[in-house]
Design a protein around this motif. Structure first.
Motif, PDB file in Angstrom:
ATOM      1  N   SER A  29      -1.241   8.770   2.893  1.00 26.83           N
ATOM      2  CA  SER A  29      -2.022   7.808   3.686  1.00 26.83           C
ATOM      3  C   SER A  29      -3.310   8.434   4.207  1.00 26.83           C
ATOM      4  CB  SER A  29      -1.185   7.232   4.829  1.00 26.83           C
ATOM      5  OG  SER A  29      -0.738   8.246   5.691  1.00 26.83           O
ATOM      6  N   ALA A  30      -3.239   9.667   4.710  1.00 23.32           N
ATOM      7  CA  ALA A  30      -4.458  10.326   5.199  1.00 23.32           C
ATOM      8  C   ALA A  30      -5.410  10.631   4.047  1.00 23.32           C
ATOM      9  CB  ALA A  30      -4.106  11.612   5.951  1.00 23.32           C
ATOM     10  N   ALA A  31      -4.855  11.031   2.913  1.00 21.83           N
ATOM     11  CA  ALA A  31      -5.688  11.292   1.733  1.00 21.83           C
ATOM     12  C   ALA A  31      -6.395  10.013   1.303  1.00 21.83           C
ATOM     13  CB  ALA A  31      -4.832  11.847   0.595  1.00 21.83           C
ATOM     14  N   ALA A  32      -5.660   8.904   1.283  1.00 19.25           N
ATOM     15  CA  ALA A  32      -6.244   7.620   0.896  1.00 19.25           C
ATOM     16  C   ALA A  32      -7.378   7.236   1.836  1.00 19.25           C
ATOM     17  CB  ALA A  32      -5.165   6.534   0.887  1.00 19.25           C
ATOM     18  N   ARG A  33      -7.141   7.362   3.135  1.00 21.41           N
ATOM     19  CA  ARG A  33      -8.186   7.030   4.113  1.00 21.41           C
ATOM     20  C   ARG A  33      -9.425   7.876   3.889  1.00 21.41           C
ATOM     21  NH1 ARG A  33      -3.828   6.621   7.544  1.00 21.41           N
ATOM     22  NH2 ARG A  33      -4.097   8.761   8.307  1.00 21.41           N
ATOM     23  N   SER A  34      -9.240   9.156   3.623  1.00 19.18           N
ATOM     24  CA  SER A  34     -10.393  10.048   3.443  1.00 19.18           C
ATOM     25  C   SER A  34     -11.216   9.670   2.224  1.00 19.18           C
ATOM     26  CB  SER A  34      -9.932  11.502   3.327  1.00 19.18           C
ATOM     27  OG  SER A  34      -9.389  11.782   2.055  1.00 19.18           O
ATOM     28  N   LEU A  35     -10.575   9.022   1.245  1.00 20.54           N
ATOM     29  CA  LEU A  35     -11.266   8.621   0.019  1.00 20.54           C
ATOM     30  C   LEU A  35     -11.672   7.152   0.029  1.00 20.54           C
ATOM     31  CD1 LEU A  35      -8.982  10.508  -2.531  1.00 20.54           C
ATOM     32  CD2 LEU A  35     -11.293  11.153  -1.807  1.00 20.54           C
ATOM     33  N   GLY A  36     -11.394   6.460   1.130  1.00 17.98           N
ATOM     34  CA  GLY A  36     -11.758   5.049   1.238  1.00 17.98           C
ATOM     35  C   GLY A  36     -10.949   4.144   0.338  1.00 17.98           C
ATOM     36  N   MET A  37      -9.680   4.498   0.108  1.00 21.94           N
ATOM     37  CA  MET A  37      -8.831   3.638  -0.714  1.00 21.94           C
ATOM     38  C   MET A  37      -7.601   3.237   0.077  1.00 21.94           C
ATOM     39  SD  MET A  37      -6.862   6.030  -3.585  1.00 21.94           S
ATOM     40  CE  MET A  37      -8.333   6.674  -4.317  1.00 21.94           C
ATOM     41  N   SER A  38      -6.948   2.198  -0.378  1.00 23.66           N
ATOM     42  CA  SER A  38      -5.751   1.743   0.307  1.00 23.66           C
ATOM     43  C   SER A  38      -4.593   2.706   0.035  1.00 23.66           C
ATOM     44  CB  SER A  38      -5.358   0.338  -0.171  1.00 23.66           C
ATOM     45  OG  SER A  38      -4.858   0.392  -1.509  1.00 23.66           O
ATOM     46  N   TYR A  39      -3.638   2.701   0.955  1.00 21.54           N
ATOM     47  CA  TYR A  39      -2.444   3.519   0.763  1.00 21.54           C
ATOM     48  C   TYR A  39      -1.736   3.105  -0.519  1.00 21.54           C
ATOM     49  CZ  TYR A  39       2.303   5.187   1.123  1.00 21.54           C
ATOM     50  OH  TYR A  39       3.518   5.772   0.838  1.00 21.54           O
ATOM     51  N   ARG A  40      -1.633   1.794  -0.735  1.00 31.63           N
ATOM     52  CA  ARG A  40      -0.930   1.303  -1.929  1.00 31.63           C
ATOM     53  C   ARG A  40      -1.587   1.824  -3.200  1.00 31.63           C
ATOM     54  NH1 ARG A  40       2.496  -1.610  -4.567  1.00 31.63           N
ATOM     55  NH2 ARG A  40       1.941  -3.137  -6.160  1.00 31.63           N
ATOM     56  N   ARG A  41      -2.905   1.770  -3.286  1.00 25.64           N
ATOM     57  CA  ARG A  41      -3.617   2.272  -4.469  1.00 25.64           C
ATOM     58  C   ARG A  41      -3.357   3.761  -4.661  1.00 25.64           C
ATOM     59  NH1 ARG A  41      -5.178   2.066  -9.415  1.00 25.64           N
ATOM     60  NH2 ARG A  41      -7.206   2.939  -9.858  1.00 25.64           N
ATOM     61  N   ALA A  42      -3.435   4.528  -3.579  1.00 26.00           N
ATOM     62  CA  ALA A  42      -3.186   5.971  -3.665  1.00 26.00           C
ATOM     63  C   ALA A  42      -1.752   6.238  -4.117  1.00 26.00           C
ATOM     64  CB  ALA A  42      -3.467   6.633  -2.320  1.00 26.00           C
TER      65      ALA A  42
END
Length: 107
Positions: A29-42
């Motif tokens: 979730s934190a990785a997704a946020r840092s890349l501007g993507m949704s948790y689901r996509r990540a």
């Protein structure tokens, strides 16, 4: 560079960026946020990558009191290292062609 496994992109720049972010932040979730993507996509990208590999690139822990998390396995670390090496070799070897392609871009 993208590496395909059948119709799926088993490995590409987005998945490598995501692995690097997971290494840095310790969670999907934190990785997704840092890349501007949704948790689901990540999560889907990590799942697709892990299913494409003989051994997983990440290990996830369930949430709860400790909050869960996600870490890279040695396979995940190796993927990052090899992928970035290929990128660097391509930059060195193909500098002329890359420069010509850049000239075609609208700036």
């Amino acid at each position: 560079m993208r590496i395909r496994n059948g119709d799926a992109v088993a490995l590409g720049p987005g998945k490598v960026d995501l692995l690097e972010a997971v290494r840095e932040y310790g969670s999907i979730s934190a990785a997704a946020r840092s890349l501007g993507m949704s948790y689901r996509r990540a999560w889907l990208l990590i799942d697709e990558l892990n299913r494409s590999l003989k051994s997983p690139a990440t290990l996830s822990e369930q949430g709860g009191q400790s909050g869960g998390g996600c870490t890279l396995t040695p396979v995940g670390e190796t993927i990052i290292h090899l992928y970035r090496d290929v990128e660097e070799e391509a930059r060195r070897t193909c500098a002329k062609q890359i420069a010509e392609l850049i000239k075609l871009l609208r700036v």
